[in-house]
Design a protein around this motif. Structure first.
Motif, PDB file in Angstrom:
ATOM      1  N   LEU A  13      -9.005 -36.526 -15.336  1.00 12.51           N
ATOM      2  CA  LEU A  13      -8.543 -37.689 -16.085  1.00 12.51           C
ATOM      3  C   LEU A  13      -8.401 -38.904 -15.177  1.00 12.51           C
ATOM      4  CD1 LEU A  13      -7.528 -38.897 -18.736  1.00 12.51           C
ATOM      5  CD2 LEU A  13      -5.248 -38.077 -18.136  1.00 12.51           C
ATOM      6  N   GLN A  14      -7.811 -38.697 -14.003  1.00 16.52           N
ATOM      7  CA  GLN A  14      -7.654 -39.799 -13.050  1.00 16.52           C
ATOM      8  C   GLN A  14      -9.014 -40.318 -12.601  1.00 16.52           C
ATOM      9  OE1 GLN A  14      -5.228 -38.114 -10.000  1.00 16.52           O
ATOM     10  NE2 GLN A  14      -3.385 -38.115 -11.258  1.00 16.52           N
ATOM     11  N   ASP A  15      -9.967 -39.417 -12.413  1.00 17.96           N
ATOM     12  CA  ASP A  15     -11.315 -39.805 -12.005  1.00 17.96           C
ATOM     13  C   ASP A  15     -11.969 -40.686 -13.061  1.00 17.96           C
ATOM     14  OD1 ASP A  15     -13.708 -39.624 -10.318  1.00 17.96           O
ATOM     15  OD2 ASP A  15     -14.515 -38.409 -11.967  1.00 17.96           O
ATOM     16  N   SER A  16     -11.835 -40.301 -14.317  1.00 22.15           N
ATOM     17  CA  SER A  16     -12.443 -41.109 -15.380  1.00 22.15           C
ATOM     18  C   SER A  16     -11.741 -42.456 -15.518  1.00 22.15           C
ATOM     19  CB  SER A  16     -12.454 -40.361 -16.705  1.00 22.15           C
ATOM     20  OG  SER A  16     -11.149 -40.078 -17.123  1.00 22.15           O
ATOM     21  N   CYS A  17     -10.433 -42.493 -15.288  1.00 26.24           N
ATOM     22  CA  CYS A  17      -9.708 -43.770 -15.327  1.00 26.24           C
ATOM     23  C   CYS A  17     -10.165 -44.697 -14.204  1.00 26.24           C
ATOM     24  CB  CYS A  17      -8.203 -43.531 -15.222  1.00 26.24           C
ATOM     25  SG  CYS A  17      -7.483 -42.809 -16.704  1.00 26.24           S
ATOM     26  N   LEU A  18     -10.387 -44.135 -13.023  1.00 26.38           N
ATOM     27  CA  LEU A  18     -10.870 -44.953 -11.906  1.00 26.38           C
ATOM     28  C   LEU A  18     -12.282 -45.459 -12.174  1.00 26.38           C
ATOM     29  CD1 LEU A  18      -9.478 -42.941  -8.874  1.00 26.38           C
ATOM     30  CD2 LEU A  18      -8.753 -45.201  -9.637  1.00 26.38           C
ATOM     31  N   ASP A  19     -13.126 -44.631 -12.762  1.00 23.16           N
ATOM     32  CA  ASP A  19     -14.482 -45.079 -13.120  1.00 23.16           C
ATOM     33  C   ASP A  19     -14.416 -46.256 -14.089  1.00 23.16           C
ATOM     34  OD1 ASP A  19     -15.882 -43.281 -11.525  1.00 23.16           O
ATOM     35  OD2 ASP A  19     -16.048 -41.783 -13.131  1.00 23.16           O
ATOM     36  N   ASN A  25     -13.700 -54.076 -13.437  1.00 26.01           N
ATOM     37  CA  ASN A  25     -13.662 -55.059 -12.357  1.00 26.01           C
ATOM     38  C   ASN A  25     -15.040 -55.614 -12.042  1.00 26.01           C
ATOM     39  OD1 ASN A  25     -10.904 -55.504 -11.081  1.00 26.01           O
ATOM     40  ND2 ASN A  25     -10.934 -53.288 -11.330  1.00 26.01           N
ATOM     41  N   GLU A  26     -16.063 -54.792 -12.168  1.00 26.24           N
ATOM     42  CA  GLU A  26     -17.419 -55.267 -11.892  1.00 26.24           C
ATOM     43  C   GLU A  26     -17.945 -56.182 -12.994  1.00 26.24           C
ATOM     44  OE1 GLU A  26     -19.302 -51.816  -9.041  1.00 26.24           O
ATOM     45  OE2 GLU A  26     -19.552 -51.602 -11.203  1.00 26.24           O
ATOM     46  N   LEU A  33     -14.100 -58.134  -5.099  1.00 34.97           N
ATOM     47  CA  LEU A  33     -14.861 -57.131  -4.369  1.00 34.97           C
ATOM     48  C   LEU A  33     -13.963 -56.218  -3.530  1.00 34.97           C
ATOM     49  CD1 LEU A  33     -17.957 -59.263  -3.299  1.00 34.97           C
ATOM     50  CD2 LEU A  33     -17.739 -57.665  -5.210  1.00 34.97           C
ATOM     51  N   ILE A  34     -12.883 -56.758  -3.017  1.00 31.98           N
ATOM     52  CA  ILE A  34     -11.956 -55.944  -2.232  1.00 31.98           C
ATOM     53  C   ILE A  34     -11.310 -54.891  -3.119  1.00 31.98           C
ATOM     54  CG2 ILE A  34      -9.796 -55.958  -0.910  1.00 31.98           C
ATOM     55  CD1 ILE A  34     -10.654 -58.772   0.085  1.00 31.98           C
ATOM     56  N   ARG A  35     -10.876 -55.293  -4.312  1.00 35.25           N
ATOM     57  CA  ARG A  35     -10.251 -54.348  -5.243  1.00 35.25           C
ATOM     58  C   ARG A  35     -11.257 -53.293  -5.710  1.00 35.25           C
ATOM     59  NH1 ARG A  35      -6.807 -50.995  -6.275  1.00 35.25           N
ATOM     60  NH2 ARG A  35      -6.366 -50.593  -8.447  1.00 35.25           N
ATOM     61  N   ILE A  36     -12.487 -53.696  -5.936  1.00 38.93           N
ATOM     62  CA  ILE A  36     -13.518 -52.738  -6.348  1.00 38.93           C
ATOM     63  C   ILE A  36     -13.726 -51.692  -5.248  1.00 38.93           C
ATOM     64  CG2 ILE A  36     -15.987 -52.462  -6.859  1.00 38.93           C
ATOM     65  CD1 ILE A  36     -15.803 -55.203  -8.296  1.00 38.93           C
ATOM     66  N   GLU A  37     -13.788 -52.134  -3.997  1.00 44.41           N
ATOM     67  CA  GLU A  37     -13.942 -51.187  -2.884  1.00 44.41           C
ATOM     68  C   GLU A  37     -12.747 -50.244  -2.791  1.00 44.41           C
ATOM     69  OE1 GLU A  37     -16.343 -50.287  -0.664  1.00 44.41           O
ATOM     70  OE2 GLU A  37     -17.554 -51.464  -2.050  1.00 44.41           O
ATOM     71  N   GLN A  38     -11.537 -50.758  -2.999  1.00 45.11           N
ATOM     72  CA  GLN A  38     -10.341 -49.914  -2.972  1.00 45.11           C
ATOM     73  C   GLN A  38     -10.408 -48.849  -4.060  1.00 45.11           C
ATOM     74  OE1 GLN A  38      -7.314 -52.894  -3.460  1.00 45.11           O
ATOM     75  NE2 GLN A  38      -6.987 -53.130  -1.258  1.00 45.11           N
ATOM     76  N   ILE A  39     -10.816 -49.253  -5.241  1.00 45.70           N
ATOM     77  CA  ILE A  39     -10.909 -48.307  -6.356  1.00 45.70           C
ATOM     78  C   ILE A  39     -11.977 -47.258  -6.066  1.00 45.70           C
ATOM     79  CG2 ILE A  39     -11.456 -48.042  -8.804  1.00 45.70           C
ATOM     80  CD1 ILE A  39     -10.340 -50.885  -9.219  1.00 45.70           C
ATOM     81  N   LYS A  40     -13.106 -47.687  -5.526  1.00 45.27           N
ATOM     82  CA  LYS A  40     -14.175 -46.738  -5.211  1.00 45.27           C
ATOM     83  C   LYS A  40     -13.725 -45.722  -4.166  1.00 45.27           C
ATOM     84  CE  LYS A  40     -18.199 -49.468  -6.494  1.00 45.27           C
ATOM     85  NZ  LYS A  40     -19.436 -50.100  -6.032  1.00 45.27           N
ATOM     86  N   ARG A  45     -11.690 -40.155  -2.982  1.00 43.40           N
ATOM     87  CA  ARG A  45     -10.608 -39.243  -2.599  1.00 43.40           C
ATOM     88  C   ARG A  45     -10.294 -38.278  -3.737  1.00 43.40           C
ATOM     89  NH1 ARG A  45      -8.679 -43.757   0.428  1.00 43.40           N
ATOM     90  NH2 ARG A  45      -7.551 -44.618  -1.344  1.00 43.40           N
ATOM     91  N   ARG A  46     -10.273 -38.786  -4.960  1.00 42.90           N
ATOM     92  CA  ARG A  46     -10.007 -37.934  -6.130  1.00 42.90           C
ATOM     93  C   ARG A  46     -11.112 -36.900  -6.319  1.00 42.90           C
ATOM     94  NH1 ARG A  46      -4.755 -38.529  -7.377  1.00 42.90           N
ATOM     95  NH2 ARG A  46      -4.266 -40.717  -7.426  1.00 42.90           N
TER      96      ARG A  46
END
Length: 60
Positions: A13-19, A25-26, A33-40, A45-46
């Motif tokens: 579930l967390q993985d799909s939320c991050l996707d 954001n994109e 771009l910094i936030r997108i990299e953090q999320i990726k 990690r997930r």
């Protein structure tokens, strides 16, 4: 074994939320771009945790 199943579902579930967060954001005109990299990175990690969880499930 039930605990592993619950945590596995939680990780999925967390993985799909991050996707979804990455896609949102994109799609903005002013991309953070910094936030997108953090999320990726968090997503990776997930996914690593998900793979470890799957491996533990197979071993036990």
């Amino acid at each position: 074994m039930k605990y592993l199943d619950n945590s596995l579902e939680s990780l999925k579930l967390q993985d799909s939320c991050l996707d979804l967060a990455i896609k949102e954001n994109e799609s903005h005109v002013w991309k953070n771009l910094i936030r997108i990299e953090q999320i990726k990175k968090e997503n990776l990690r997930r996914k690593d945790a998900l793979m470890r969880s799957n491996m533990q499930k197979v071993i036990f």
